[in-house]
Every structure is written in structure tokens, then in C-alpha cells.
Motif scaffolding. Structure first.
Motif, PDB file in Angstrom:
ATOM      1  N   TYR A  33       7.118 -12.373 -10.140  1.00  0.00           N
ATOM      2  CA  TYR A  33       7.757 -12.872  -8.920  1.00  0.00           C
ATOM      3  C   TYR A  33       8.460 -14.210  -9.186  1.00  0.00           C
ATOM      4  CZ  TYR A  33       3.875  -9.971  -7.166  1.00  0.00           C
ATOM      5  OH  TYR A  33       2.969  -8.962  -6.948  1.00  0.00           O
ATOM      6  N   TYR A  35       9.524 -17.500  -6.799  1.00  0.00           N
ATOM      7  CA  TYR A  35       9.455 -18.175  -5.513  1.00  0.00           C
ATOM      8  C   TYR A  35      10.234 -19.485  -5.609  1.00  0.00           C
ATOM      9  CZ  TYR A  35       5.741 -15.239  -3.537  1.00  0.00           C
ATOM     10  OH  TYR A  35       5.013 -14.193  -3.024  1.00  0.00           O
ATOM     11  N   PRO A  42       6.486 -24.456   2.344  1.00  0.00           N
ATOM     12  CA  PRO A  42       5.746 -23.468   1.550  1.00  0.00           C
ATOM     13  C   PRO A  42       6.679 -22.726   0.600  1.00  0.00           C
ATOM     14  CG  PRO A  42       6.174 -22.607   3.739  1.00  0.00           C
ATOM     15  CD  PRO A  42       6.659 -24.032   3.748  1.00  0.00           C
ATOM     16  N   PRO A  43       6.132 -22.089  -0.409  1.00  0.00           N
ATOM     17  CA  PRO A  43       6.954 -21.255  -1.302  1.00  0.00           C
ATOM     18  C   PRO A  43       7.552 -20.084  -0.524  1.00  0.00           C
ATOM     19  CG  PRO A  43       4.821 -21.721  -2.288  1.00  0.00           C
ATOM     20  CD  PRO A  43       4.731 -22.151  -0.868  1.00  0.00           C
ATOM     21  N   LEU A  45       9.502 -16.339  -1.120  1.00  0.00           N
ATOM     22  CA  LEU A  45       9.772 -15.301  -2.111  1.00  0.00           C
ATOM     23  C   LEU A  45      11.267 -15.117  -2.316  1.00  0.00           C
ATOM     24  CD1 LEU A  45       8.527 -13.031  -3.899  1.00  0.00           C
ATOM     25  CD2 LEU A  45       8.859 -11.511  -1.930  1.00  0.00           C
ATOM     26  N   ILE A  56      12.141  -6.062  -5.004  1.00  0.00           N
ATOM     27  CA  ILE A  56      12.451  -6.822  -3.790  1.00  0.00           C
ATOM     28  C   ILE A  56      13.436  -7.932  -4.142  1.00  0.00           C
ATOM     29  CG2 ILE A  56      11.570  -8.390  -2.002  1.00  0.00           C
ATOM     30  CD1 ILE A  56       8.963  -6.897  -1.993  1.00  0.00           C
ATOM     31  N   SER A  97       2.124  -4.886  -7.991  1.00  0.00           N
ATOM     32  CA  SER A  97       2.645  -5.439  -6.738  1.00  0.00           C
ATOM     33  C   SER A  97       1.964  -4.717  -5.587  1.00  0.00           C
ATOM     34  CB  SER A  97       4.159  -5.262  -6.663  1.00  0.00           C
ATOM     35  OG  SER A  97       4.497  -3.897  -6.641  1.00  0.00           O
ATOM     36  N   GLY A  98       1.730  -5.442  -4.533  1.00  0.00           N
ATOM     37  CA  GLY A  98       1.017  -4.861  -3.405  1.00  0.00           C
ATOM     38  C   GLY A  98      -0.451  -4.701  -3.733  1.00  0.00           C
ATOM     39  N   GLN A  99      -1.179  -4.072  -2.863  1.00  0.00           N
ATOM     40  CA  GLN A  99      -2.593  -3.761  -3.071  1.00  0.00           C
ATOM     41  C   GLN A  99      -3.465  -4.992  -3.251  1.00  0.00           C
ATOM     42  OE1 GLN A  99      -3.195  -0.377  -5.812  1.00  0.00           O
ATOM     43  NE2 GLN A  99      -0.984  -0.168  -5.811  1.00  0.00           N
ATOM     44  N   TYR A 103      -2.659 -13.338  -7.432  1.00  0.00           N
ATOM     45  CA  TYR A 103      -1.441 -13.842  -8.041  1.00  0.00           C
ATOM     46  C   TYR A 103      -1.784 -15.052  -8.908  1.00  0.00           C
ATOM     47  CZ  TYR A 103       0.657 -11.258  -4.155  1.00  0.00           C
ATOM     48  OH  TYR A 103       0.994 -10.287  -3.257  1.00  0.00           O
TER      49      TYR A 103
ATOM     50  N   TYR B  33      -4.581  -8.691   2.795  1.00  0.00           N
ATOM     51  CA  TYR B  33      -5.323  -9.589   1.933  1.00  0.00           C
ATOM     52  C   TYR B  33      -4.967 -11.027   2.287  1.00  0.00           C
ATOM     53  CZ  TYR B  33      -5.546  -5.156  -0.440  1.00  0.00           C
ATOM     54  OH  TYR B  33      -5.727  -3.831  -0.705  1.00  0.00           O
ATOM     55  N   PHE B  35      -5.421 -15.198   1.274  1.00  0.00           N
ATOM     56  CA  PHE B  35      -5.609 -16.083   0.126  1.00  0.00           C
ATOM     57  C   PHE B  35      -5.596 -17.547   0.590  1.00  0.00           C
ATOM     58  CE2 PHE B  35      -4.598 -12.907  -3.184  1.00  0.00           C
ATOM     59  CZ  PHE B  35      -3.915 -11.959  -2.441  1.00  0.00           C
ATOM     60  N   SER B  95      -0.938 -11.080   2.422  1.00  0.00           N
ATOM     61  CA  SER B  95      -0.182 -10.012   1.775  1.00  0.00           C
ATOM     62  C   SER B  95      -0.631  -8.688   2.357  1.00  0.00           C
ATOM     63  CB  SER B  95      -0.416 -10.046   0.267  1.00  0.00           C
ATOM     64  OG  SER B  95       0.285  -9.009  -0.373  1.00  0.00           O
ATOM     65  N   GLY B  96       0.312  -7.874   2.822  1.00  0.00           N
ATOM     66  CA  GLY B  96      -0.019  -6.566   3.352  1.00  0.00           C
ATOM     67  C   GLY B  96      -0.088  -5.529   2.253  1.00  0.00           C
ATOM     68  N   TYR B  97      -0.844  -4.492   2.465  1.00  0.00           N
ATOM     69  CA  TYR B  97      -1.074  -3.495   1.420  1.00  0.00           C
ATOM     70  C   TYR B  97       0.210  -2.854   0.939  1.00  0.00           C
ATOM     71  CZ  TYR B  97      -3.025   0.570  -0.963  1.00  0.00           C
ATOM     72  OH  TYR B  97      -3.348   1.532  -1.889  1.00  0.00           O
ATOM     73  N   GLN B  99       3.376  -4.047   1.324  1.00  0.00           N
ATOM     74  CA  GLN B  99       4.481  -4.987   1.443  1.00  0.00           C
ATOM     75  C   GLN B  99       5.105  -5.328   0.090  1.00  0.00           C
ATOM     76  OE1 GLN B  99       5.730  -5.907   4.356  1.00  0.00           O
ATOM     77  NE2 GLN B  99       4.170  -4.720   5.435  1.00  0.00           N
ATOM     78  N   GLY B 100       4.802  -4.526  -0.925  1.00  0.00           N
ATOM     79  CA  GLY B 100       5.456  -4.705  -2.216  1.00  0.00           C
ATOM     80  C   GLY B 100       5.058  -5.966  -2.956  1.00  0.00           C
ATOM     81  N   GLY B 101       3.944  -6.543  -2.577  1.00  0.00           N
ATOM     82  CA  GLY B 101       3.490  -7.743  -3.270  1.00  0.00           C
ATOM     83  C   GLY B 101       3.970  -9.026  -2.631  1.00  0.00           C
ATOM     84  N   LYS B 102       4.665  -8.924  -1.526  1.00  0.00           N
ATOM     85  CA  LYS B 102       5.192 -10.123  -0.874  1.00  0.00           C
ATOM     86  C   LYS B 102       4.051 -10.950  -0.307  1.00  0.00           C
ATOM     87  CE  LYS B 102       8.700 -11.464   2.515  1.00  0.00           C
ATOM     88  NZ  LYS B 102       9.777 -10.957   3.380  1.00  0.00           N
ATOM     89  N   LEU B 103       4.018 -12.208  -0.650  1.00  0.00           N
ATOM     90  CA  LEU B 103       2.989 -13.136  -0.191  1.00  0.00           C
ATOM     91  C   LEU B 103       3.616 -14.065   0.834  1.00  0.00           C
ATOM     92  CD1 LEU B 103       0.013 -13.771  -0.887  1.00  0.00           C
ATOM     93  CD2 LEU B 103       0.840 -15.373  -2.600  1.00  0.00           C
ATOM     94  N   PHE B 105       3.290 -17.290   3.102  1.00  0.00           N
ATOM     95  CA  PHE B 105       2.522 -18.528   3.143  1.00  0.00           C
ATOM     96  C   PHE B 105       2.593 -19.178   4.517  1.00  0.00           C
ATOM     97  CE2 PHE B 105       1.377 -19.482  -1.244  1.00  0.00           C
ATOM     98  CZ  PHE B 105       2.199 -18.638  -1.960  1.00  0.00           C
TER      99      PHE B 105
END
Lengths: 114, 115
Positions: A33, A35, A42-43, A45, A56, A97-99, A103, B33, B35, B95-97, B99-103, B105
Motif C-alpha cells: 500500500y 498512503y 491521518p494517513p 490511502l 485500488i 489485502s482485506g480480511q 498492516y 477489523y 486497529f 478495515s472492512g472484510y 474493502q480490499g485492504g483499505k484502512l 483512520f
């Protein structure tokens, strides 16, 4: 090796320059990623790569061009930037990514555009 | 839409005081999730904790503890007996399940611990 390494740590570039930021990880992570973080914010994406493919793009201007040459490397090519692009650029990686995988962030490149 | 709110912009405490940083989130995902990250002046984001939406158990790690309450969509962070080295900006993130890894903040809370 549990680190994400970013180079350079600091970069000053003119608006007509071309430069690149580099990010490297050797944790076997398949998602990487970029950012952008402005001061006191904040950071945000910019890009996500999953299995070396861009998955993305958060509507980032074309003067920022990401590249993922292999699963361990992520570059961000910069061209014709504006002073408002000055910021801390953070690279991160995760197992997928995801799940909800954790990070790992690098220490960032502080970019100043003059 | 996903959103994280950290209402406290800045907090200042004296060493050895306890301090709680608030985090409220919004999401339509059923699996997500949460963080917490610490960002010292040097700039790197240091991972503190990850919690999934199905695990509401509170967690304690040394002087740090986290309280996750789905009923109020909150994931608060408490530092017990704060120390000067705890001074930093703390970010809560979501982060949503799918959402492609998008965090996403929150705006961050700047904690200053004075000796």
C-alpha cells in the motif's frame, strides 16, 4: 525480517523533477500500500497492490505513478509535483489485502516539493 | 460508508496518570477489523492491537488496555500510569472484510505526557 524499508527518508524535489520512492519488504506479504499523510492529519490511502496487481487507486492524480515490479518491491514514481504534494509518504504491507490482516508500515519518506 | 471518529484532538496529562483515548466507528460490514496505531514524532506507525468484530473480549497488554463494545460502536484505549515515552499521536483505524485492504483512520489524538 519483520520490517518495511522505505528509501529515501527525506526528499526535496523541484516541480519539474522526476523522482521515485522505494519500498521493500521480505515478509512474504502479497499486499502493499501507499498512503499519504499531511501534517496533523491521518494517513490517506493512495494505492493498493494485491499479488503485484493494482487493485485500488483512490483517484490519485497521474503525476503519481505506482509500480510493483515483484512481490517484495513497491515504487512510487513522481513527476511534475506541486508544492501541496509535500507530505509524508508511507508504505505498508499485509499478508493479503482485506480480511483484516495486520498492516506493517515503513517509517516513511518526507517529501518536500519546492 | 465507513468512518472512524476520535473526538479528542489533544490530551495532556502528567506522568503516572491514567488516560483513555476514545474511538467510535461506523460501518455496514458485519465483519470488520479495528486497529490502534501509535505515531511518535519520528513518523513511523507502530501497530498496537488488532481486533475483529466477532471478538469483544477486552485485552490488556502491560500498561495498555482496550475496551471493545459493539453495542456502542466503540473501541477505546486506556494507558495506565502514563509515561513520557507514551507521548505520540494515536490513531484508531477500521478495515472492512471486503474493502480490499483499505484502512480508514480516525483523525488521531495527540497525547502529551508531561513529567
Amino acid at each position: 525480517d519483520t520490517e518495511v524499508t522505505q528509501t529515501p527518508k527525506h526528499l526535496v524535489m523541484g516541480m519539474t523533477n522526476k523522482k521515485s520512492l522505494k519500498c521493500e519488504q521480505h515478509m512474504g506479504h502479497r499486499a502493499m500500500y501507499w498512503y499519504k499523510q499531511k501534517a496533523k492529519k491521518p494517513p490517506e490511502l493512495m494505492f493498493v497492490y494485491s499479488y503485484e496487481k493494482l487493485s485500488i487507486n483512490e483517484s490519485v492524480p497521474s503525476r503519481f505513478s505506482p509500480e510493483c515490479p515483484n512481490s517484495s518491491l513497491l515504487n512510487l514514481h513522481l513527476h511534475a509535483l506541486q508544492p501541496e504534494d509535500s507530505a509524508l509518504y508511507l508504505c505498508a504491507s499485509s499478508q493479503e489485502s482485506g480480511q483484516g490482516y495486520g498492516y506493517t508500515f515503513g517509517s516513511g519518506t518526507r517529501l518536500t516539493v519546492v | 460508508a465507513q468512518k472512524v471518529t476520535q473526538a479528542q484532538t489533544e490530551i495532556s496529562v502528567v506522568e503516572k496518570e491514567d488516560v483513555t483515548l476514545d474511538c467510535v466507528y461506523e460501518t455496514r460490514d458485519t465483519t470488520y477489523y479495528l486497529f490502534w496505531y501509535k505515531q511518535p514524532p519520528s513518523g513511523e506507525l507502530v501497530f498496537l492491537i488488532r481486533r475483529n468484530s466477532f471478538d469483544e473480549q477486552n485485552e490488556i497488554s502491560g500498561r495498555y488496555s482496550w475496551n471493545f463494545q459493539k453495542s456502542t460502536s466503540s473501541f477505546n484505549f486506556t494507558i495506565t500510569a502514563s509515561q513520557v515515552v507514551d507521548s505520540a499521536v494515536y490513531f484508531c483505524a477500521l478495515s472492512g472484510y471486503n474493502q480490499g485492504g483499505k484502512l480508514i483512520f480516525g483523525q488521531g489524538t495527540e497525547l502529551s505526557v508531561k513529567p
